[in-house]
Design a protein around this motif. Structure first.
Motif, PDB file in Angstrom:
ATOM      1  N   GLN A  62     -14.408  -4.192 -93.109  1.00 57.00           N
ATOM      2  CA  GLN A  62     -13.263  -4.990 -92.653  1.00 57.00           C
ATOM      3  C   GLN A  62     -12.894  -4.604 -91.230  1.00 57.00           C
ATOM      4  N   CYS A 110     -10.877 -15.458 -93.996  1.00 53.82           N
ATOM      5  CA  CYS A 110     -12.198 -16.109 -94.036  1.00 53.82           C
ATOM      6  C   CYS A 110     -13.164 -15.434 -94.997  1.00 53.82           C
ATOM      7  N   VAL A 111     -12.929 -14.170 -95.299  1.00 53.70           N
ATOM      8  CA  VAL A 111     -13.899 -13.448 -96.138  1.00 53.70           C
ATOM      9  C   VAL A 111     -14.169 -14.172 -97.460  1.00 53.70           C
ATOM     10  N   PRO A 112     -13.126 -14.550 -98.212  1.00 51.92           N
ATOM     11  CA  PRO A 112     -13.421 -15.225 -99.491  1.00 51.92           C
ATOM     12  C   PRO A 112     -13.972 -16.641 -99.328  1.00 51.92           C
ATOM     13  N   LEU A 113     -13.883 -17.188 -98.116  1.00 49.57           N
ATOM     14  CA  LEU A 113     -14.383 -18.550 -97.903  1.00 49.57           C
ATOM     15  C   LEU A 113     -15.898 -18.584 -97.723  1.00 49.57           C
ATOM     16  N   GLN A 128     -19.012 -18.163 -99.328  1.00 49.08           N
ATOM     17  CA  GLN A 128     -19.456 -18.053-100.715  1.00 49.08           C
ATOM     18  C   GLN A 128     -20.956 -18.297-100.833  1.00 49.08           C
ATOM     19  N   THR A 170     -17.005  -6.355-105.499  1.00 50.57           N
ATOM     20  CA  THR A 170     -17.445  -7.674-105.933  1.00 50.57           C
ATOM     21  C   THR A 170     -17.944  -8.403-104.699  1.00 50.57           C
ATOM     22  N   SER A 171     -18.699  -9.485-104.909  1.00 50.15           N
ATOM     23  CA  SER A 171     -19.336 -10.139-103.762  1.00 50.15           C
ATOM     24  C   SER A 171     -18.311 -10.782-102.835  1.00 50.15           C
ATOM     25  N   ALA A 172     -17.098 -11.035-103.324  1.00 50.79           N
ATOM     26  CA  ALA A 172     -16.102 -11.667-102.465  1.00 50.79           C
ATOM     27  C   ALA A 172     -15.390 -10.657-101.579  1.00 50.79           C
ATOM     28  N   GLU A 173     -15.621  -9.383-101.836  1.00 50.79           N
ATOM     29  CA  GLU A 173     -14.890  -8.365-101.090  1.00 50.79           C
ATOM     30  C   GLU A 173     -15.756  -7.747-100.008  1.00 50.79           C
ATOM     31  N   LYS A 230     -21.421  -9.446 -94.593  1.00 46.73           N
ATOM     32  CA  LYS A 230     -21.983  -9.519 -95.941  1.00 46.73           C
ATOM     33  C   LYS A 230     -23.407  -8.963 -95.954  1.00 46.73           C
TER      34      LYS A 230
END
Ligand SMILES: [Zn+2]
Ligand SMILES: [Zn+2]
Ligand SMILES: [Zn+2]
Ligand SMILES: [Zn+2]
Length: 803
Positions: free
Chosen positions: A484, A40-43, A45, A475-478, A448
């Motif tokens: 985590q 779900c993390v990269p979802l 945005q 990066t913002s997606a990480e 985030k």
């Protein structure tokens, strides 16, 4: 509700629907929560962030000088109407926002406190006003109030000191008009007289606090389970899971568990939400946050605001400080987001903050270690595992070979620690994939935000991890490795809450203070995790009662429990409130189990259709026999042929409920005559189509009693209340807490009406019932004892006069 706000939930549903089928499948299958979370993390945005940000911005959580001004003005209005409690609340709202007029707000609040007789708190607010730079020209006014407080508290020397200070101020101040000067001087001389009187006849110091420490319950702690009494033991079997059992015969009223919440979050009020209109409007309604300490849930008087936000208010400086140290420094800037994501997300975050990063990280790592062990064992062929409890398997728990009961620590003890919380069942495989997705996305949103903020929370673990975090450019997606871990743990807690969240409730008495008879209602204060209390299984007909004092829960036996019997409590669907079918449906939906308690088995075994509890029956308008059937109801008496549609009856019931609501409004507006008139009409209407035991009939009787009591017509009040008690008894049983509350009201009415011998009897019954459920320290129990003492002191002539 504890879940995220509907608009965010709907957004998540749309997002879920738009996912690639293969990703959906992956997410549905992902069993270790870590995988779900990481997928779900990269979802999450920019679009998600933007949407949530806009939703969150509607919550008013920051400090706004305009709000301070508005609440101060509103407070002044209430104050001038002599509504001091309302004024107190409004001034408290004012001080939670920063403004240049802070000192005036505190000074005004001190005046409200003075009128309410809270002199110590009044003095504290005067000090706060002075510390905030109370204007010099107004000084004499609060100094005189201070003097009065000190005199009333018997602190004569200090009072004298303040008086001479005021006198010199007045003498120095050239700006005072002569009339003001005159008024002040007259006031001073009055106070001097008062002080002199006090000195010559020193009153006995108020009988302070001798009561509070009285009869502390005998506490024999359980050697194996923290927070439990020695009369219970922890057992395990495959069909009941972990459960508590009586190790001896237990009497009604005995305490079984007394546990401090591992974590609790105050339920916010709805009114923090701003209106959508462009015009900023401030809400002057009172919410949970205005009434209870953000940390300890204690009832607030003169609240201490958080220095960073306007929504966290505390009972004391100490609570504010402890909250800040343990979690609020992280939560404070996240207030608006947390309100949007709901209480469960908030509890999940606070749980990891309270536990600390080191503890969370060690359990998460241990969990994955065990997970690998499990997979290895599976690969080897699952010989030993077959006998294990399947749910425990899913959880991949560290079940040790000998003690057999999971989550007991190495010494065989079960403690209400973070480890116990961590290992509560998540039922991850039973939640719908959409629900898990919503939870994951919400937790990612929190992570985030935490990543943006300065992560001091992580420093609790090790300085090294924090420096590593800063060195690593993300990066913002990480998400950082630390986040985590926290995210996975938070997701776990959020899913656990579905079955393990405990609503902390309290009986709130109406603040109007106008009525002689207490009008009280049960309110939900907070959502909490109690790992030991969580060991109790559900029954629709429980043998315990649960009460709260702040963040401490007490579980007491509500009936005799023989040795060896399981100790159970009710998760919500109680036998007295709904039929078996509805109860089982609810339990299955929320708790994922089919209830097989005795009440359910009995009801399902009998051929009663069980659609309605006995108190919800319609009756025939011509012969008063009960009506039976589904869509069309038929009179059950053979002689009568009446047929009525259910819809028609439900509409009538709805109309009647509205009327009763209106009457209640009249009572609150201090119009008891009109209320009684309307309620009498309601009662006649009710007789036409509701059974005499219908709960609404009981409610009408109860409100009638309240109306008559307000009018001072004690006999009528008592008569109606007895009717209400009969109905409550028929539904909940004569020794239920519900009956106890009604008996308490009757005791108050009889006490006020000087019906001495009946009052004494009722006091006895009410005390017996209430102390079983709520313990001897309960406020109502104490009040009953005071009433008795008072009645027994009456001269004998009076004792014999009334009846
Ligand atoms: Zn507190
Ligand atoms: Zn804050
Ligand atoms: Zn049941
Ligand atoms: Zn009939």
């Amino acid at each position: 509700m504890d879940l995220p706000v509907e608009r965010w939930a709907a957004y998540a549903r749309r997002r879920w629907a738009s996912l690639e089928p293969c990703l959906q499948r992956k997410l549905s299958l992902a069993v270790p929560l870590r995988d779900t979370f990481l997928l779900c993390v990269p979802l999450f945005q920019a679009a998600e962030e933007e949407f949530l940000h806009r939703l969150a911005a509607r919550n008013c959580v920051g400090k706004d000088p305009r709000a301070a001004l508005f609440y101060k003005e509103e407070g002044n209005k209430s104050f001038h109407k002599e509504e001091y409690t309302a004024a107190l609340r409004l001034y408290s709202k004012a001080v939670s926002h920063n403004s240049p007029e802070m000192s005036l707000c505190y000074a005004n609040r001190s005046a409200a406190l003075f009128h309410l007789g809270h002199f110590e708190d009044c003095l504290e607010d005067i000090d706060r006003a002075e510390a905030q730079g109370y204007p010099n020209r107004l000084q004499p006014k609060i100094l005189l109030r201070k003097t009065e407080c000190l005199l009333l508290l018997g602190r004569l020397e200090e009072a004298a000191g303040v008086i001479s200070k005021v006198e010199s101020k007045i003498a120095m101040d050239q700006s005072l008009t002569s009339t003001t000067r005159q008024i002040l001087l007259r006031k001073i001389s009055q106070l001097k007289v008062k002080a002199h009187e006090k000195e010559s006849s020193p009153e006995s110091v108020p009988e302070a606090l001798s009561k509070t420490q009285k009869d502390l319950e005998f506490w024999e702690e359980n050697g194996k389970i923290s927070s439990a009494f020695s009369s219970v033991s922890l057992n395990f079997n495959s069909c009941r899971g972990r459960h508590l059992v009586a190790t001896k015969d237990i009497l009604p009223g005995e305490s079984l568990v007394k546990e401090e919440a591992f974590v609790s979050v105050l339920s916010p009020g709805k009114s923090l939400l701003l209106q959508d209109s462009a015009e900023t409007t401030w809400d002057s309604r009172v919410t949970n946050g205005d009434l209870h300490c953000h940390r300890c849930l204690k009832r607030l008087l003169a609240s201490v605001p958080c220095r960073g936000c306007s929504y966290a208010k505390y009972c004391s400086k100490k609570c504010a400080q402890l909250a800040w140290e343990h979690y609020h420094s992280t939560e404070c800037p996240l207030g608006a987001l947390l309100l949007t994501l709901g209480v469960f997300s908030h509890v999940a975050l606070r749980t990891v903050l309270v536990a600390g990063f080191a503890e969370v990280s060690s359990l998460v790592k241990q969990f994955h270690g065990d997970d690998k062990e499990l997979h290895k064992a599976e690969a080897r062929g699952k010989s030993q595992d077959e006998t294990r409890d399947s749910t425990a398997d899913m959880e991949g728990l560290s079940e040790k070979a000998e003690p057999l009961i999971r989550d007991c620590e190495d010494d065989g003890q079960y403690r209400g620690s973070y480890q116990a919380v961590f290992n509560l069942l998540t039922h991850a495989e039973k939640h719908s994939p959409e629900h898990k997705f919503l939870c994951s996305l919400s937790i990612v949103a929190i992570c985030k935000k935490l990543q943006e903020a300065d992560l001091t929370i992580l420093s609790q673990g090790s300085c090294e991890s924090q420096s590593r975090l800063k060195a690593h450019v993300l990066t913002s997606a990480e998400l950082s490795p630390e986040l985590q871990i926290l995210g996975e743990a938070m997701l776990r807690h959020m899913l656990q809450l579905h079955c393990n969240a405990q609503a902390v409730t309290s009986i709130r008495e109406s603040e109007s203070g106008a009525s002689v008879v207490t009008e009280s209602e049960q309110v939900r204060l907070a959502t909490a995790l109690f790992p030991v209390t969580s060991l109790l299984n559900h029954s629709c007909d429980p043998n315990t009662s649960v009460t709260f004092s702040g963040t401490v829960v007490t579980v007491r036996a509500s009936q005799p429990i023989p040795r060896g019997q399981e100790i159970v409590h009710c998760y919500g669907p109680h036998r007295c409130r709904m039929g078996a079918a509805e109860r089982r449906q609810r339990l299955l939906c929320q708790y994922f189990f089919e209830c097989r308690c005795q009440a359910c088995l009995d009801e399902l075994g009998s051929n009663v259709t069980g659609t309605a509890a006995t108190g919800d029956i319609f009756c025939c308008s011509s012969c008063h026999a009960s009506m039976q059937g589904e869509d069309v109801l038929r009179c059950s008496s053979g002689a009568c042929t009446l047929l009525v549609g259910r819809d028609y009856l439900l509409r009538q019931l709805w109309d009647l409920q509205l009327q009763v609501q209106t009457a209640l409004g009249l009572l609150k507006d201090k119009q008891p005559n009109q209320a009684v008139e309307l309620l009498m009409r309601c009662r006649l209407d009710a007789e036409n189509f509701l059974s005499a035991e219908h709960m609404l009939v009981g409610k009408i009787e109860d409100h009638l009693a309240q109306g008559y009591a307000t009018l001072g017509k004690w006999q009528e009040a008592a008569r109606h209340l007895r009717c209400s008690i009969q109905i409550v008894e028929a539904r909940h049983g004569p020794s239920s807490v519900e009956t106890g509350h009604e008996l308490f009201k009757l005791a108050q009415i009889l006490f006020n009406g000087f019906a001495v011998s009946e009052a004494l009897c009722t006091i006895q019954r009410a005390e017996t019932v209430l102390s079983v459920h709520c313990g001897p320290q309960n406020a109502q129990v104490q009040e009953l004892q005071e009433m008795r003492a008072c009645l027994l002191e009456l001269p004998r002539s009076l004792l014999h006069r009334v009846e």
